[in-house]
Design an enzyme around this catalytic site. Structure first.
Site, PDB file in Angstrom:
ATOM      1  N   HIS A 272      38.421  44.371  47.383  1.00  0.00           N
ATOM      2  CA  HIS A 272      39.818  44.556  47.023  1.00  0.00           C
ATOM      3  C   HIS A 272      40.007  44.611  45.508  1.00  0.00           C
ATOM      4  CE1 HIS A 272      40.188  40.386  45.641  1.00  0.00           C
ATOM      5  NE2 HIS A 272      39.460  40.054  46.695  1.00  0.00           N
ATOM      6  N   GLU A 348      37.744  36.203  53.495  1.00  0.00           N
ATOM      7  CA  GLU A 348      36.907  35.531  52.516  1.00  0.00           C
ATOM      8  C   GLU A 348      36.566  34.119  52.994  1.00  0.00           C
ATOM      9  OE1 GLU A 348      34.580  35.195  50.548  1.00  0.00           O
ATOM     10  OE2 GLU A 348      35.350  36.059  48.669  1.00  0.00           O
TER      11      GLU A 348
END
Length: 467
Positions: A272, A348
């Site tokens: 990202h 994550e």
């Protein structure tokens, strides 16, 4: 040309935009499938447009040029745009309003079923790519594109090929009526045997596929790298002796060359874009807040989207559920006209009590936890998740996606730890390898997964699109 049918023509087409959208042009070439010679070329600067529009314009020009040469021929279109190939083959839905009329126009040039489409790597589409760049260069200089090969030479080549086709048809008719001599019968039998996979007795069979225009036969061709990465050179072998058939090379994994692994499932791994925490190198996992992209992160996502659109190879998009990944994935999806599917296993790592802290702050407040975490993948931050746990869930996602998307290219938008974990597992590297990889915001990596369980890391931490 009337009354003479060329059995097959090959069209290679490409288009490009310097900016996407930006100054754009296309190029197309019609090839004789037997000799590989160019029969017609077309190129044009089209002003400001996107890569995809330019690619479709190149396809239209190539099909029109082929129809002028031989309206009854079967046409094999070869392009390095996965988007155009899949859409024109009917396997992908055409969603973008700019593409629909162009695709419809291309479908009307030849009758249904007379044109087939094949994706080729960019390094095998150099002729059309060169023409497109010549057209864009000409437009930048305020002039019209002119063929690099003289029109007289192209016309002469086309006339000779038509003459050869007419002679071949005459020999075939003579052979069928018994009027052909032994030499003529052999000339007729050779191509027919090659098409069926064999050769005529006493006659060397021609290659079943069109020979390369260069003096070398391509060896294993690595899949085209993501736009902006350094091209992977294809291995070459000496040209075959006269009459020898060119044997297609089998893709290899590592040093081995299995008989047939099929097309791999390829993961293009996109980290990202930046959040407010990224430049400060703070732990930002799934256990704290859910920050959004910063203005810099949004620009990075746009740059990644442009690079991926230029390649045109992504067929599916999956994303971590975290906001920063969803924003990045949706930016790319908007450019590619694809949907985004969320995979919870791509989130994550949970850094527990460390969330929002810098490494130095963790070292000061949780020294024992940090030492254990650095020493063992089974150790977790206080209230957080170990690398071993992350590895298990990421591997489960990998296995599901590779089974579901065999032979396809999937954009996986996720975070540092999942991407490093996928690369580590593909390499068979130990857990401590996670600390030896650099992975920048909005960087691109790529891993190909084969049916026998082998994997090939193709790219790591490419940020060329961000410059």
């Amino acid at each position: 040309m009337s009354g003479v049918r060329l059995r097959e023509l090959i069209v290679e087409a490409d288009g490009g935009s310097r900016g996407n959208p930006g100054p754009a042009g296309y190029g197309a070439v019609v090839l004789d499938p037997v000799s590989g010679e160019a029969l017609a070329e077309a190129a044009e600067y089209i002003g400001v447009a996107t890569n995809n529009v330019a690619e479709y314009k190149g396809l239209l020009a190539g099909l029109r040029a082929a129809r002028e040469l031989a309206p009854d021929a079967s046409v094999r279109v070869r392009m390095d745009s996965k988007l155009v190939v899949e859409q024109m083959s009917g396997r992908w839905k055409i969603k973008h309003p700019d593409m629909k009329p162009l695709a419809a126009e291309a479908a009307r040039i030849y009758p249904p079923g007379q044109v087939s489409y094949e994706w080729i790597p960019r390094e095998r589409n150099k002729h059309a790519d060169r023409l497109a760049n010549e057209a864009m260069d000409a437009g930048r200089q305020g002039r019209q594109w002119q063929p690099s090969t003289s029109r007289a030479a192209l016309d002469a080549t086309a006339a000779r090929v038509v003459g050869d086709a007419a002679a071949g048809a005459a020999k075939a008719r003579a052979a069928l009526t018994g009027a052909a001599g032994p030499a003529d019968r052999e000339a007729v039998a050779g191509p027919a045997a090659a098409l069926s996979g064999g050769t005529a007795t006493g006659s060397p069979g021609p290659a079943a596929t069109a020979p390369a225009a260069t003096a070398t036969v391509p060896g294993p061709v690595a899949p085209a790298p993501v736009s902006g990465s350094a091209p992977v050179p294809a291995a070459t072998a000496p040209a075959p002796s006269a009459g020898a058939a060119a044997t297609p090379a089998t893709p290899s994994v590592g040093w081995a060359a299995p008989a047939d692994l099929g097309a791999p499932a390829t993961f293009v791994l996109l980290r990202h874009g930046e959040t407010a925490l990224t430049p400060e190198k703070r732990f930002s996992g799934s256990g704290g807040g859910d920050p959004e992209l910063s203005p810099a992160g949004r620009r990075q996502a746009e740059a990644a989207a442009a690079a991926l659109a230029a390649r045109g190879t992504v067929q599916e998009i999956v994303s971590s559920p975290m906001l920063r990944c969803r924003q990045t994935a949706l930016t790319v999806a908007g450019r590619l006209g694809l949907d985004v599917r969320i995979e919870d296993g791509l989130r994550e790592a949970d850094f527990g009590a460390w969330e929002g802290l810098t490494f130095a702050e963790v070292q000061e407040r949780y020294p024992d936890d940090l030492d254990a975490w650095l020493a063992s993948p089974k150790a977790a931050p206080t209230g957080g998740e170990s690398f071993a746990a992350v590895s298990r869930r990421v591997a489960a996602v990998r296995d599901r996606l590779t089974e579901r998307h065999a032979g396809r290219t999937v954009l996986v938008v996720t975070h540092v730890t999942p991407i490093k974990t996928l690369v580590r597992l593909a390499l068979g590297a130990p857990p401590e390898a996670l600390f030896r990889m650099e992975l920048s915001a909005a960087s691109l990596s790529a891993v190909a997964y084969y049916r026998d369980g082998n994997a090939s890391v193709r790219l790591l931490n490419d940020t060329s699109h961000l410059r």
